[in-house]
Motif scaffolding. Structure first.
Motif, short mmCIF file in Angstrom:
data_model
loop_
_atom_site.label_atom_id
_atom_site.label_comp_id
_atom_site.label_asym_id
_atom_site.label_seq_id
_atom_site.Cartn_x
_atom_site.Cartn_y
_atom_site.Cartn_z
N TYR A 45 7.06 -7.50 -2.66
CA TYR A 45 7.34 -6.61 -3.80
C TYR A 45 7.06 -7.30 -5.13
N GLU A 46 7.06 -6.50 -6.15
CA GLU A 46 6.53 -6.81 -7.48
C GLU A 46 5.01 -6.63 -7.41
N SER A 47 4.53 -5.58 -8.06
CA SER A 47 3.13 -5.15 -7.87
C SER A 47 2.12 -6.27 -8.09
N HIS A 48 2.33 -7.09 -9.14
CA HIS A 48 1.33 -8.15 -9.40
C HIS A 48 1.33 -9.16 -8.25
N LEU A 103 15.86 -6.30 -5.72
CA LEU A 103 15.74 -5.74 -7.07
C LEU A 103 15.69 -4.21 -7.02
N GLU A 104 15.67 -3.65 -5.81
CA GLU A 104 15.73 -2.19 -5.60
C GLU A 104 14.58 -1.45 -6.30
N LYS A 105 13.42 -2.07 -6.29
CA LYS A 105 12.27 -1.43 -6.96
C LYS A 105 11.14 -1.21 -5.96
N LEU A 106 10.37 -0.19 -6.20
CA LEU A 106 9.10 -0.03 -5.50
C LEU A 106 8.00 -0.33 -6.49
N PRO A 107 6.78 -0.67 -6.06
CA PRO A 107 6.30 -0.64 -4.68
C PRO A 107 6.81 -1.81 -3.85
N LEU A 114 7.63 1.86 -21.36
CA LEU A 114 7.58 3.32 -21.17
C LEU A 114 8.69 3.79 -20.23
N VAL A 115 8.99 2.99 -19.22
CA VAL A 115 10.08 3.36 -18.29
C VAL A 115 11.41 3.38 -19.05
N ILE A 116 11.61 2.38 -19.89
CA ILE A 116 12.85 2.33 -20.69
C ILE A 116 12.90 3.57 -21.60
N PRO A 145 4.73 9.07 -9.54
CA PRO A 145 4.33 8.74 -10.93
C PRO A 145 4.07 7.24 -11.14
N SER A 146 4.47 6.41 -10.16
CA SER A 146 4.54 4.96 -10.40
C SER A 146 3.20 4.30 -10.70
N PRO A 147 3.06 3.73 -11.91
CA PRO A 147 1.83 3.00 -12.23
C PRO A 147 1.73 1.70 -11.45
N TYR A 148 2.89 1.10 -11.15
CA TYR A 148 2.90 -0.16 -10.41
C TYR A 148 2.45 0.08 -8.96
N ALA A 149 2.99 1.14 -8.36
CA ALA A 149 2.57 1.47 -6.98
C ALA A 149 1.10 1.88 -6.97
N VAL A 161 11.70 8.74 -4.10
CA VAL A 161 12.18 8.67 -5.48
C VAL A 161 13.10 7.46 -5.57
N PRO A 162 12.67 6.37 -6.17
CA PRO A 162 13.46 5.13 -6.15
C PRO A 162 14.75 5.23 -6.93
N TRP A 163 14.85 6.26 -7.75
CA TRP A 163 16.04 6.44 -8.61
C TRP A 163 17.13 7.23 -7.89
N1 LIG Z 1 7.78 -5.14 -12.15
C1 LIG Z 1 7.83 -4.16 -11.09
C2 LIG Z 1 8.24 -2.83 -11.66
C3 LIG Z 1 8.41 -1.77 -10.59
C4 LIG Z 1 9.28 -0.60 -11.05
O1 LIG Z 1 9.87 -0.61 -12.13
N2 LIG Z 1 9.36 0.44 -10.19
C5 LIG Z 1 10.23 1.59 -10.47
C6 LIG Z 1 9.60 2.90 -10.05
S1 LIG Z 1 8.36 3.46 -11.14
O2 LIG Z 1 8.92 3.34 -12.51
O3 LIG Z 1 7.23 2.58 -10.96
O4 LIG Z 1 8.07 4.83 -10.79
C7 LIG Z 1 11.49 1.43 -9.68
O5 LIG Z 1 11.41 1.27 -8.47
N3 LIG Z 1 12.64 1.53 -10.36
C8 LIG Z 1 13.93 1.53 -9.67
C9 LIG Z 1 14.90 0.63 -10.38
O6 LIG Z 1 14.48 -0.05 -11.37
O7 LIG Z 1 16.08 0.60 -9.97
C10 LIG Z 1 6.46 -4.09 -10.38
O8 LIG Z 1 5.48 -4.43 -11.01
O9 LIG Z 1 6.42 -3.75 -9.16
#
Ligand SMILES: N[C@@H](CCC(=O)N[C@@H](CS(=O)(=O)O)C(=O)NCC(=O)O)C(=O)O
Length: 221
Positions: free
Chosen positions: A68-71, A46-50, A114-116, A8-12, A32-34
């Motif tokens: 990491y960090e899409s931008h 920061l434990e986030k993808l992409p 939207l994620v929040i 679903p990830s818009p950033y990825a 599934v990053p969650w």
């Molecule tokens: N600012 C980050 C946001 C990335 C982000 O929030 N990724 C989510 C996944 S998704 O919402 O894009 O599907 C994530 O990995 N969240 C895990 C976490 O925040 O612990 C970016 O631009 O890469």
């Protein structure tokens, strides 16, 4: 290269579209990053993808690199795989580039809200904060109005008549609304934005990265 991604990830999706538009082959590692099974903490504090994982030698790097960090991943790809050998996703004109990056700031900010909102909705009804949700949706509404205002009717692209980051980011947030908030009426509220997005969705890079929901098994909130 490998990209840790989620369906679903818009950033990825922004990064996937950028890689596709540049014709850069990349193995997709979907997760599934969650969930506790995620690999993200291995690469990103920061434990986030992409997360873009670049093997030694793939981009002039001696060691493996995790970006990491899409931008920033997009900026990194522009720097390492730039014009004229690869199609540019950011203009060489400074003000056009800054305008596109500002659009990405707003599009990403809408996604953040939207994620929040998505996770607040996961709480039991009586534990959800109405004030917190209202604050997030104000950001979504204001952001979408701002983005819609950037689309000149009939224009195929948002900045200077050329496809780039502004279109990628705007397409990603609208696709995310469709997959996670189908009830949000952005198409009826902003018909010119809807036809602009339909034009972008006809691109192969968009068609092959359409987002889809994923099942989160861990308790996140
Ligand atoms: N600012 C980050 C946001 C990335 C982000 O929030 N990724 C989510 C996944 S998704 O919402 O894009 O599907 C994530 O990995 N969240 C895990 C976490 O925040 O612990 C970016 O631009 O890469």
């Amino acid at each position: 290269m490998k990209l840790i991604s989620a369906t679903p990830s818009p950033y990825a999706r922004k990064v996937r579209i950028c890689l596709a538009e540049k014709g850069i082959p990349c193995e997709l590692v979907t997760e599934v990053p969650w969930n506790s099974t995620t690999q993200t903490p291995k690469y990103n504090p920061l434990e986030k993808l992409p997360v873009l994982i670049v093997a030694p030698g793939e981009a002039g790097n001696d060691e493996e690199v995790a970006v990491y960090e899409s931008h920033f991943i997009i900026d990194w790809l522009e720097a390492k795989f730039g014009a004229p050998k690869y199609p540019a996703m950011l203009s060489s004109d400074l003000d056009e580039r800054l305008t596109a990056q500002q659009v990405q700031v707003v599009a990403d900010g809408i996604c953040d809200a939207l994620v929040i909102r998505f996770f607040e909705r996961m709480r039991p009804e009586d534990e959800q904060s109405k004030e917190w949700v209202a604050r997030q949706m104000r950001k979504v509404d204001g952001g979408m109005k701002w983005l819609a205002g950037k689309v000149a009717s009939g224009e195929r692209y948002m900045v200077a008549g050329r496809f780039g980051v502004a279109d990628i980011a705007t397409g990603a947030v609208c696709g995310y609304l469709d997959v996670r908030f189908a009830e949000y009426p952005w198409r009826t509220t902003y018909p010119a934005l809807a036809s602009y997005i339909d034009g972008l969705n006809a691109r192969q890079s968009f068609a092959e990265t359409i987002p889809s929901p994923q099942k989160i098994t861990d308790k996140v909130v």
